[in-house]
Structure formats: C-alpha cells, structure tokens
Design an enzyme around this catalytic site. Structure first.
Site, PDB file in Angstrom:
ATOM      1  N   GLY A  39       0.899  -1.192   0.071  1.00 54.57           N
ATOM      2  CA  GLY A  39      -0.211   0.046   0.096  1.00 54.57           C
ATOM      3  C   GLY A  39       0.867   1.378  -0.029  1.00 54.57           C
ATOM      4  O   GLY A  39       2.173   1.072  -0.217  1.00 54.57           O
ATOM      5  N   GLY A  99       2.284   4.903   1.642  1.00 54.55           N
ATOM      6  CA  GLY A  99       2.911   5.300   3.044  1.00 54.55           C
ATOM      7  C   GLY A  99       4.216   5.022   3.189  1.00 54.55           C
ATOM      8  O   GLY A  99       4.943   4.065   2.508  1.00 54.55           O
ATOM      9  N   VAL A 139       5.435   3.520   6.117  1.00 54.97           N
ATOM     10  CA  VAL A 139       5.518   2.006   6.791  1.00 54.97           C
ATOM     11  C   VAL A 139       5.600   1.092   5.704  1.00 54.97           C
ATOM     12  O   VAL A 139       6.520   0.036   5.661  1.00 54.97           O
ATOM     13  CB  VAL A 139       4.513   1.905   7.727  1.00 54.97           C
ATOM     14  CG1 VAL A 139       4.632   0.506   8.368  1.00 54.97           C
ATOM     15  CG2 VAL A 139       4.417   2.825   8.490  1.00 54.97           C
ATOM     16  N   GLU A 147      -0.612  -1.718  -7.072  1.00 58.10           N
ATOM     17  CA  GLU A 147      -1.304  -0.347  -7.744  1.00 58.10           C
ATOM     18  C   GLU A 147      -0.516   0.832  -7.695  1.00 58.10           C
ATOM     19  O   GLU A 147      -0.392   1.684  -8.272  1.00 58.10           O
ATOM     20  CB  GLU A 147      -2.848  -0.145  -6.971  1.00 58.10           C
ATOM     21  CG  GLU A 147      -2.718   0.064  -5.570  1.00 58.10           C
ATOM     22  CD  GLU A 147      -3.904   0.333  -4.829  1.00 58.10           C
ATOM     23  OE1 GLU A 147      -4.618   1.057  -5.333  1.00 58.10           O
ATOM     24  OE2 GLU A 147      -3.862   0.051  -3.718  1.00 58.10           O
ATOM     25  N   ASN A 205      -7.541   9.624   4.432  1.00 51.43           N
ATOM     26  CA  ASN A 205      -7.185   9.511   2.723  1.00 51.43           C
ATOM     27  C   ASN A 205      -8.375   8.930   2.210  1.00 51.43           C
ATOM     28  O   ASN A 205      -9.039   9.458   1.087  1.00 51.43           O
ATOM     29  CB  ASN A 205      -6.119   8.806   2.272  1.00 51.43           C
ATOM     30  CG  ASN A 205      -4.737   9.397   2.830  1.00 51.43           C
ATOM     31  OD1 ASN A 205      -4.725  10.756   3.012  1.00 51.43           O
ATOM     32  ND2 ASN A 205      -3.778   8.662   3.445  1.00 51.43           N
ATOM     33  N   LYS A 220       0.472   9.717  17.560  1.00 51.77           N
ATOM     34  CA  LYS A 220       0.539  11.086  18.236  1.00 51.77           C
ATOM     35  C   LYS A 220       1.290  10.923  19.746  1.00 51.77           C
ATOM     36  O   LYS A 220       0.621  11.098  20.481  1.00 51.77           O
ATOM     37  CB  LYS A 220      -1.063  11.510  18.394  1.00 51.77           C
ATOM     38  CG  LYS A 220      -1.692  11.737  17.149  1.00 51.77           C
ATOM     39  CD  LYS A 220      -1.152  12.619  16.256  1.00 51.77           C
ATOM     40  CE  LYS A 220      -1.703  12.676  14.978  1.00 51.77           C
ATOM     41  NZ  LYS A 220      -1.068  13.302  13.588  1.00 51.77           N
TER      42      LYS A 220
HETATM   43  O1  0RQ Z   1      -0.602  11.666  11.320  1.00 51.59           O
HETATM   44  O2  0RQ Z   1       0.156  12.961   8.982  1.00 51.59           O
HETATM   45  O3  0RQ Z   1      -0.357  14.225  11.297  1.00 51.59           O
HETATM   46  O4  0RQ Z   1       1.641  12.814  11.022  1.00 51.59           O
HETATM   47  O5  0RQ Z   1      -2.048   9.420  10.575  1.00 51.59           O
HETATM   48  O6  0RQ Z   1       0.052   7.837   9.729  1.00 51.59           O
HETATM   49  O7  0RQ Z   1       1.815   6.367  10.399  1.00 51.59           O
HETATM   50  O8  0RQ Z   1       2.690   7.910   8.936  1.00 51.59           O
HETATM   51  O9  0RQ Z   1       1.352   6.030   8.028  1.00 51.59           O
HETATM   52  O10 0RQ Z   1       1.742   7.372   6.026  1.00 51.59           O
HETATM   53  O11 0RQ Z   1       1.657   4.897   6.190  1.00 51.59           O
HETATM   54  O12 0RQ Z   1      -0.416   6.345   6.504  1.00 51.59           O
HETATM   55  C1  0RQ Z   1      -3.506   4.439   6.886  1.00 51.59           C
HETATM   56  C2  0RQ Z   1      -3.225   6.874   6.372  1.00 51.59           C
HETATM   57  C3  0RQ Z   1      -1.159   5.380   6.986  1.00 51.59           C
HETATM   58  C4  0RQ Z   1      -2.355   5.265   4.701  1.00 51.59           C
HETATM   59  C5  0RQ Z   1      -2.658   5.348   6.206  1.00 51.59           C
HETATM   60  C6  0RQ Z   1      -1.975   9.320  12.107  1.00 51.59           C
HETATM   61  C7  0RQ Z   1      -0.521   9.663  11.967  1.00 51.59           C
HETATM   62  C8  0RQ Z   1      -0.104  10.543  10.931  1.00 51.59           C
HETATM   63  C9  0RQ Z   1      -0.149   8.739   8.967  1.00 51.59           C
HETATM   64  P1  0RQ Z   1       0.543  13.141  10.632  1.00 51.59           P
HETATM   65  P2  0RQ Z   1       1.716   6.973   9.410  1.00 51.59           P
HETATM   66  P3  0RQ Z   1       1.279   6.042   6.630  1.00 51.59           P
HETATM   67  C10 0RQ Z   1      -2.923   1.599  -2.004  1.00 51.59           C
HETATM   68  C11 0RQ Z   1      -3.663   1.152  -0.770  1.00 51.59           C
HETATM   69  C12 0RQ Z   1      -5.483   3.516   3.052  1.00 51.59           C
HETATM   70  C13 0RQ Z   1      -5.485   3.381   1.637  1.00 51.59           C
HETATM   71  C14 0RQ Z   1      -4.678   2.288   1.311  1.00 51.59           C
HETATM   72  C15 0RQ Z   1      -3.892   5.135   3.986  1.00 51.59           C
HETATM   73  C16 0RQ Z   1      -1.114   9.843  10.030  1.00 51.59           C
HETATM   74  O13 0RQ Z   1      -1.743   3.868   4.602  1.00 51.59           O
HETATM   75  O14 0RQ Z   1      -4.494   6.094   3.667  1.00 51.59           O
HETATM   76  O15 0RQ Z   1      -4.206   1.508   1.971  1.00 51.59           O
HETATM   77  N1  0RQ Z   1      -4.408   3.767   3.688  1.00 51.59           N
HETATM   78  N2  0RQ Z   1      -4.391   2.398   0.050  1.00 51.59           N
HETATM   79  O16 0RQ Z   1      -0.188  10.042  13.459  1.00 51.59           O
HETATM   80  C17 0RQ Z   1      -5.591   9.279  14.567  1.00 51.59           C
HETATM   81  C18 0RQ Z   1      -4.953   6.908  14.765  1.00 51.59           C
HETATM   82  C19 0RQ Z   1      -3.917   6.964  13.697  1.00 51.59           C
HETATM   83  C20 0RQ Z   1      -3.592   8.325  13.524  1.00 51.59           C
HETATM   84  C21 0RQ Z   1      -2.171   6.965  12.582  1.00 51.59           C
HETATM   85  N3  0RQ Z   1      -5.313   5.486  15.237  1.00 51.59           N
HETATM   86  N4  0RQ Z   1      -5.823   7.908  15.125  1.00 51.59           N
HETATM   87  N5  0RQ Z   1      -4.583   9.494  13.826  1.00 51.59           N
HETATM   88  N6  0RQ Z   1      -2.445   8.221  12.563  1.00 51.59           N
HETATM   89  N7  0RQ Z   1      -2.851   6.222  13.280  1.00 51.59           N
HETATM   90  C22 0RQ Z   1      -2.696   2.863  -2.403  1.00 51.59           C
HETATM   91  C23 0RQ Z   1      -3.835   3.619  -3.228  1.00 51.59           C
HETATM   92  O17 0RQ Z   1      -4.997   3.143  -2.781  1.00 51.59           O
HETATM   93  C24 0RQ Z   1      -3.634   4.584  -4.055  1.00 51.59           C
END
Ligand code: 0RQ
Length: 499
Positions: free
Chosen positions: A260, A262, A264, A286, A376, A400
């Site tokens: 995916g 991001g 991580v 993708e 997102n 956070k």
């Molecule tokens: O916040 O941006 O303010 O720092 O979420 O979190 O840990 O940097 O992780 O960049 O890998 O994104 C799920 C959003 C993770 C992404 C998600 C806050 C955290 C941070 C981002 P800041 P990280 P990543 C193929 C597949 C869905 C779509 C998908 C995503 C920000 O991977 O959009 O997988 N996935 N598509 O602090 C509140 C929580 C939190 C939180 C993390 N529990 N509560 N805030 N954060 N956990 C691609 C396509 O589809 C095109």
C-alpha cells in the site's frame, strides 16, 4: 502527434469548464495527474468567486493526485463533490468540515461505476498523455488509472500533453477495458508481467476539444527514510514470510507482493528486499513507490505490474534513460485490472496494507479518525486485502506521541472486516490470526501488537466483558476513544470503565 487538434492555453481550456460540471481527470497518486488545466480551473474559480458568481465542479480521478489538482482546487473552493480517493490536506479539511461531499470507494469499482453512469455523465475529461494520434490513440503518462474509461465516456476531452514525460514511458501501459456484464470475458492474466491489451487508450478523436502543452514533472511528496518503528515492523514481516516459506505455506518461488501507500509500507518492502532468505520476487500492485523501484533496479525484484509510477523525478528520469532495461520489467495497468479481485485471487497475492486502528478481532480502520474524520480513503486496500492469498496489515502500535493506541477494543470505523485480515504487525510484534477464534484473537493481538503501556488497560476490558463468542461490552467499547476526545489522550481516563 499530428496537428489535428487545436492547441489551447491552460486558461483557454479552463474556460470550457462550467459551474456544476462533472470533470474526470487523470491521476493515480501524483503520477500522471493533470496539472496545468486544474490549476487554471482553480484560477478561474477565484476570479468568478470574486465577481460574486458560483463556481464549483464535481471531480473524479483514478485515486489521489498532486498539489496542482486537489490542493489547488480545494484552496480555491472549486470542488463540490469528489471521488474516489484523495490525500490532500486542504481537501481533507474541507471534506471533514462538510464543505465537500466525498465518496470513498474501492478503486477497482470506479471504472465500472463510470461506465454505467452511476455518477451521471462526464462533461469533460482532462487526461495527461505523452502522445495522441489523429485517429485517437492516447499514450498515457506515468499512470493509467481510470483514464481509458474516462476517455470512453466523457462528452469532451482535453489532453494535457506532457512533453517532459518520456514517450517510452507512455508505451508501458497495457490497456484493457473489460466488456460489460453479462458479456464480460474472463481476464487471461496468469503472470504479473503478462500483457493482454494495447499500449494506448482509445478515444473518439471528434471528442478532443483541445491539447494543452505542459512539461511539469509529477508532484510527488517526500518520503521519510525508514525509522526505528518501520524497521521493526519490517523485521517482523520478513521473519514471518521466511517462516511461511520454510513451512511450505508460501511456495519456494514466492508469491507476487502488493504494498500500500505510505512510509511504513515503503519501509517493509525495503526490508523484504534486504532479506537473504526471501527469493527474488514480483510485485502485482497499484502503486510502485521509491523503495520497491530500487529493488527493481538492483534485480532483487524481477518485475512489477502497477497502475502508476509513484516515483521520485530522478527515478522517472532513470526509466527514460534506461528504457531497454525497464521496458520488460514494468507494466502499467488500468485500476480495474491492477486491482482486479479475480486476478488478485488467481495470482495468489501477498497483500500488505496499512491500518489507522485495529481491533481485538481483526477489524481494520484505514480511513476515519475516531470514526469521523477521513484521512485519505480506502483506496485499493480493500481490493487486495479481501482477495489476497495472505492479507497483512501493518501500523505502529501508537500514534500522536503515544496518546493514541492503534489497538482498540472496537474500531470506530471498519474498512476491512475480520474475515479479510489475517496478520497484524506493529513494532511490538506480529499476530497471526489464521485459525484463531475471537477470544484467543483478542489476547494474541493485545500481547503481541499493543504497546506495553496500553496492555493492562486492554486486558482489563476483556476481563470485565460477559463471555460470548465475541467478548464485547457495548457500554465500554469506545471508552478509549472517548478519553481521546475529552482529554486528548486515550490513557487519560484510566479511571474510566475501560479500566
Ligand atoms: O499523522 O500525518 O499528522 O503525522 O495518521 O500515519 O503512521 O505516517 O502512516 O503514512 O503509512 O499512512 C492508513 C493513512 C497510514 C495510509 C494510512 C496518523 C499519524 C499520521 C499517517 P500526521 P503514518 P502512513 C494503496 C492502498 C488507506 C489506503 C490504502 C492510508 C498519519 O496508509 O491512507 O491503504 N491507507 N491504499 O499520526 C489518529 C490513529 C492514527 C492516526 C495513525 N489511530 N488515530 N491518527 N494516525 N494512526 C494505495 C492507493 O490506494 C492509491
């Protein structure tokens, strides 16, 4: 390209877009996103707003886009409705304030929805291309996305001809627009690199109202280098996959990987690449991000099928300069094919996606903070997770600065249910949920994946539940979220009934 089509400035093209129109634009991540025309539309919106006139359009794309599209249009308050995915801060803010309607959907569903008119007619499509011929062959740029279907269905088409993108990259596409049911034929795609379509998308040339020339590169945001957390997560994933290989539960030639978006996910792919025990592998994914691209370059990855090249400008340049190497190793597909559930099952994909929060039973929230505010969108994660041979979700155990535990009793929103989630990994460890019943799942996830500072609290929740097939107490299951909303910290209400 022939001179068959009128050349327009971006501003002239924007004049063709009126208030209320449904506009479909290319872009799957910033890769291949329209740039010049959406910026000009944003400028037009500002001028009209200053003159007291309404101007807001409905916007479709393949997935997220670059700053010239979603950021610029959102900042100009030029969007009333948006689908199917976004990752733009200004747009997200407006969606979460209720100012923009947003439809979050599986990316593989989008082309079919467009084909059948679920969103109404597309008034204008704005598509970035590297070339277009007089008879309507459109060579797309760094992503394919839903552009072939947009070209098919739009009433009018504007081509953003990007002279900065190599024409050779435009020929990496493998375009198929499946027939409509009940006459849809099966897709004979048995290998990640197999080609089953054409290198171009077809458009009725009479629909092309203008060509806008441009040379801007894709607007890819920065990737942070792997940190301690993501390296730890990667370590557990690699160890798990190595053990699965040794046990014969993954075949010795390995299986194609999906990863995916991001940081991580990027780090985990890097970790797999560094493993000496996992054999050279393919991706059927993708988005092709910078870390897997480096594996392709080193030969560690044998080839990649993707919907877009979400790469750094220097990596895009590298492809152009060494096209003979990359031509046979990269295939770019429409999202209906890159994310196709039947193919994901057929190829036996190992899917790896990221969660915002995971609950005790393996339900995953990838999209909505505290069940309310979108981050997102689900993107393609559901297309892969539901149909994969092995579905892995990764995330840090806290967010956070520790104020949020990503392991919670019940997810505040569910994108992937317990039946589509097999393995959970945080920097604390890994929970293999296959064959594990709910009560045992809860303990496994708490002990292996939750941060130690939250474990007692989480165990106490379970201990105080009345036994059932699933242990839950609907009066207490959101206490941690309530603590967060009231005190800014999930631990702050330790005296609450969770504890
Ligand atoms: O916040 O941006 O303010 O720092 O979420 O979190 O840990 O940097 O992780 O960049 O890998 O994104 C799920 C959003 C993770 C992404 C998600 C806050 C955290 C941070 C981002 P800041 P990280 P990543 C193929 C597949 C869905 C779509 C998908 C995503 C920000 O991977 O959009 O997988 N996935 N598509 O602090 C509140 C929580 C939190 C939180 C993390 N529990 N509560 N805030 N954060 N956990 C691609 C396509 O589809 C095109």
């Amino acid at each position: 390209m022939s001179g068959a089509f009128p050349i327009l400035s971006a501003a002239e093209a924007a004049e063709l877009i009126d208030h209320g129109m449904l506009v479909a634009m290319s872009g799957f991540t910033p890769a291949g996103a329209a740039k010049a025309v959406p910026r000009a539309i944003a400028d037009r919106a500002k001028i009209l707003h200053e003159a007291g006139q309404p101007f807001r359009i409905r916007v479709l794309t393949g997935a997220s886009t670059g700053t010239s599209l979603d950021d610029a249009l959102a900042e100009a308050d030029a969007v009333s409705w948006r689908a199917p995915y976004q990752s733009s801060r200004p747009l997200r803010q407006r969606i979460n304030k209720g100012e923009v309607e947003f439809v979050d959907m599986h990316l593989s569903h989008l082309p079919q929805s467009v084909l059948f008119g679920h969103f109404g007619d597309i008034d204008v499509a704005v598509i970035e291309a590297t070339d277009v011929t007089e008879d309507g062959k459109v060579y797309l740029s760094t992503s394919v996305g839903a552009s072939p279907t947009f070209l098919l269905k739009a009433k009018k088409v504007i081509i953003e001809l990007n002279r900065g993108q190599s024409k050779e990259i435009g020929k990496m596409a493998d375009v198929v627009v499946p027939d409509t049911p009940p006459h849809r034929k099966s897709l004979a795609l048995d290998h990640p690199l197999q080609r089953i379509g054409t290198r171009y998308a077809q458009v009725d040339p009479s629909k092309i109202v203008g060509i806008v020339e441009n040379d801007q590169p894709d607007e890819l945001g920065g990737f942070t280098a792997s940190d301690e957390l993501s390296s730890a997560i990667a370590g557990y994933v690699v160890q798990f996959l190595t053990e699965e290989l040794a046990a014969g539960r993954i075949p010795k030639e390995f299986l194609p990987m999906q990863s995916g978006v991001g940081n991580v996910a990027n780090a985990v792919t890097e970790g797999i690449g560094a493993s000496t025990e996992i054999p050279d592998f393919y991706m059927y994914t993708e988005v092709l991000q910078p870390a897997p691209f480096r594996l392709l370059k080193s030969g560690r990855m044998k080839g990649a099928s993707s919907c877009g090249l979400t790469l750094l400008p220097e990596q895009i340049q590298e492809i152009s300069e060494d096209i003979d190497f990359y031509r046979d190793r990269i295939v770019l597909r429409p999202q209906e094919i890159s994310n196709n559930p039947a193919i994901v099952r057929q190829l036996g994909i190992i899917a790896m996606n990221t969660a915002l929060e995971v609950d005790f039973y393996g339900h995953v929230n990838s999209t909505h903070v505290c069940g309310q505010n979108i981050m997102n969108g689900i993107g393609g994660s559901g297309d892969f997770a539901r149909n994969a041979y092995l579905s892995i979700f990764v995330c840090p155990s806290t967010a956070k600065d520790g104020k949020i535990s990503t392991i919670v009793p019940m997810c505040s929103h569910v994108d992937h249910n317990e039946h589509s989630v097999e393995v959970i990994v945080t920097e604390q460890g890994l929970a293999d949920l296959r064959g594990v019943a709910p009560a045992q799942r809860a303990r496994l996830i708490i002990d292996n994946c939750a941060h130690p500072m939250y474990r007692d609290m989480l165990h106490r929740y379970i201990e105080k539940c009345k036994p059932g097939h699933i242990y839950h107490d609907l009066e207490r299951c959101f206490d941690m979220h309530r603590n967060l909303m009231r005190h800014g910290d999930m631990l702050a209400g330790e005296t609450s009934s969770v504890a």
